[in-house]
Enzyme design. Structure first.
Site, PDB file in Angstrom:
ATOM      1  N   PRO A   2       0.827  -1.634   0.019  1.00 45.50           N
ATOM      2  CA  PRO A   2       0.111   0.394   0.120  1.00 45.50           C
ATOM      3  C   PRO A   2       0.564   0.978  -0.369  1.00 45.50           C
ATOM      4  O   PRO A   2       1.560   1.866   0.695  1.00 45.50           O
ATOM      5  CB  PRO A   2      -0.781   0.072   1.274  1.00 45.50           C
ATOM      6  CG  PRO A   2      -0.362  -1.535   1.855  1.00 45.50           C
ATOM      7  CD  PRO A   2       0.750  -2.403   1.165  1.00 45.50           C
ATOM      8  N   GLU A   3       0.842   1.634  -1.235  1.00 44.86           N
ATOM      9  CA  GLU A   3       1.297   3.844  -0.736  1.00 44.86           C
ATOM     10  C   GLU A   3      -0.622   4.298  -1.174  1.00 44.86           C
ATOM     11  O   GLU A   3      -1.104   3.736  -0.955  1.00 44.86           O
ATOM     12  CB  GLU A   3       2.199   3.908  -2.445  1.00 44.86           C
ATOM     13  CG  GLU A   3       3.070   3.316  -2.244  1.00 44.86           C
ATOM     14  CD  GLU A   3       4.268   2.634  -3.753  1.00 44.86           C
ATOM     15  OE1 GLU A   3       4.683   3.980  -4.033  1.00 44.86           O
ATOM     16  OE2 GLU A   3       5.156   1.690  -3.941  1.00 44.86           O
ATOM     17  N   ARG A 111       2.230 -10.180   7.431  1.00 47.44           N
ATOM     18  CA  ARG A 111       3.352  -9.378   7.852  1.00 47.44           C
ATOM     19  C   ARG A 111       3.594  -9.095   8.944  1.00 47.44           C
ATOM     20  O   ARG A 111       5.143  -8.380   9.718  1.00 47.44           O
ATOM     21  CB  ARG A 111       4.549  -9.660   6.744  1.00 47.44           C
ATOM     22  CG  ARG A 111       4.209 -10.551   5.357  1.00 47.44           C
ATOM     23  CD  ARG A 111       5.639 -10.871   4.957  1.00 47.44           C
ATOM     24  NE  ARG A 111       5.109 -11.650   3.453  1.00 47.44           N
ATOM     25  CZ  ARG A 111       5.912 -11.569   2.285  1.00 47.44           C
ATOM     26  NH1 ARG A 111       6.424 -10.413   2.244  1.00 47.44           N
ATOM     27  NH2 ARG A 111       5.582 -11.866   1.732  1.00 47.44           N
TER      28      ARG A 111
END
Length: 272
Positions: A2-3, A111
């Site tokens: 995600p940017e 993660r």
DNA sequence: ACGAGGTCCTGCGAGC
DNA sequence: TGCTCGCAGGACCTCG
């Protein structure tokens, strides 16, 4: 990962389902995602709080309540949804908050490189004040980008990805904007000529807008707020294309780890 | 002020 | 087939 466009996409999806709702009980699966807040005070703060606003800042989702702001920094694999049922085991739900009138706010992060913050108003002001300008803000100009780049001898790509210099740009969109602007990612930022700065500004804004319109790039496991894949991955020209031909000149694209240890793909012929 | 390298964390692909 | 191993990533840290 995600940017800015991906975070904008899931923020837009959850906002109408959160504003005005009250949080009931909250559950946190792991403490290691917390920064500057304990499990106890986060869960106590969330319980009973009413959402007054939801917005994106840089790569963060901010969920504002009268008691405090929940800041979600999704890192590489984090995502935010509002759904009808609780997440099942094995869905990597890190934070789940039950909403009044039904539904759950679910933050998933397989993660757990993402982080959660719980800030009061002064804390939020200090936090957001330390971040660089928003590239899609109407006030963000080529000359604004120019003064950011002029302040550093580091590689232009590294400066673009520095959240304290410029907000929201990560590895994918930095590479794409530099390719579209014809600029070598390893060039010292302050050596980018004014014409290059103008191209980079124009291309960065164009690409970020197009990526939002396409609901982001699904490179791995990113999903939109409705669980669909983004569509901008089909528009990527250099990201993850090392060894493949440049779409402009056919030269095989180069890859390097030399910029901040991150994979960078570029065309050594088109980008100078 | 800069680069280099380590840390967090776990899924996954490569290699045996 | 089944294992181990190292990499991937963003943000932050320390060291030289």
């Amino acid at each position: 990962m995600p940017e800015l466009p991906e975070v904008e996409t899931f923020v837009r999806a959850v906002r109408p389902r959160l504003v005005g709702r009250r949080f009931l009980s909250a559950r946190l699966s792991h403490d290691d995602v917390l920064r500057g807040v304990t499990r106890r005070s986060l869960l106590a703060g969330l319980r009973g709080a009413r959402v007054v606003d939801v917005f994106r800042r840089a790569k963060h989702a901010a969920i504002v309540t009268a008691r405090g702001t929940l800041v979600i920094q999704p890192g590489m694999t984090g995502s935010l949804t509002v759904r009808g049922r609780p997440a099942a085991a094995g869905e990597y739900a890190v934070l789940q908050v039950r909403l009044d009138r039904g539904g759950q706010l679910v933050y998933r992060d397989p993660r757990r490189l993402g982080t959660l913050l719980w800030l009061d108003a002064p804390g939020w002001e200090a936090y957001t004040g330390g971040l660089g300008p928003e590239p899609l803000d109407p006030g963000f100009s080529a000359s604004g980008l120019g003064s950011i780049l002029a302040g550093s001898r580091a590689a232009v790509k590294k400066v673009m990805m520095d959240q304290h210099a410029l907000a929201g740009v990560g590895n994918i969109y930095a590479q794409e904007a530099l390719f579209a602007a014809g600029i070598d990612p390893s060039k010292p930022a302050r050596d980018v000529a004014p014409a290059g700065v103008r191209r980079l500004h124009r291309q960065l804004v164009r690409i970020l807008r197009a990526a939002i319109a396409a609901e982001g790039s699904t490179v791995r496991d990113y999903r939109t707020g409705s669980g669909a894949r983004g569509r901008f991955q089909f528009e990527l020209k250099v990201y993850d294309r090392e060894g493949e031909p440049c779409v402009l000149c056919g030269t095989l694209l180069s890859g390097t780890h030399a910029i901040d240890g991150r994979i960078t793909v570029f065309c050594h012929r088109c980008q100078t």
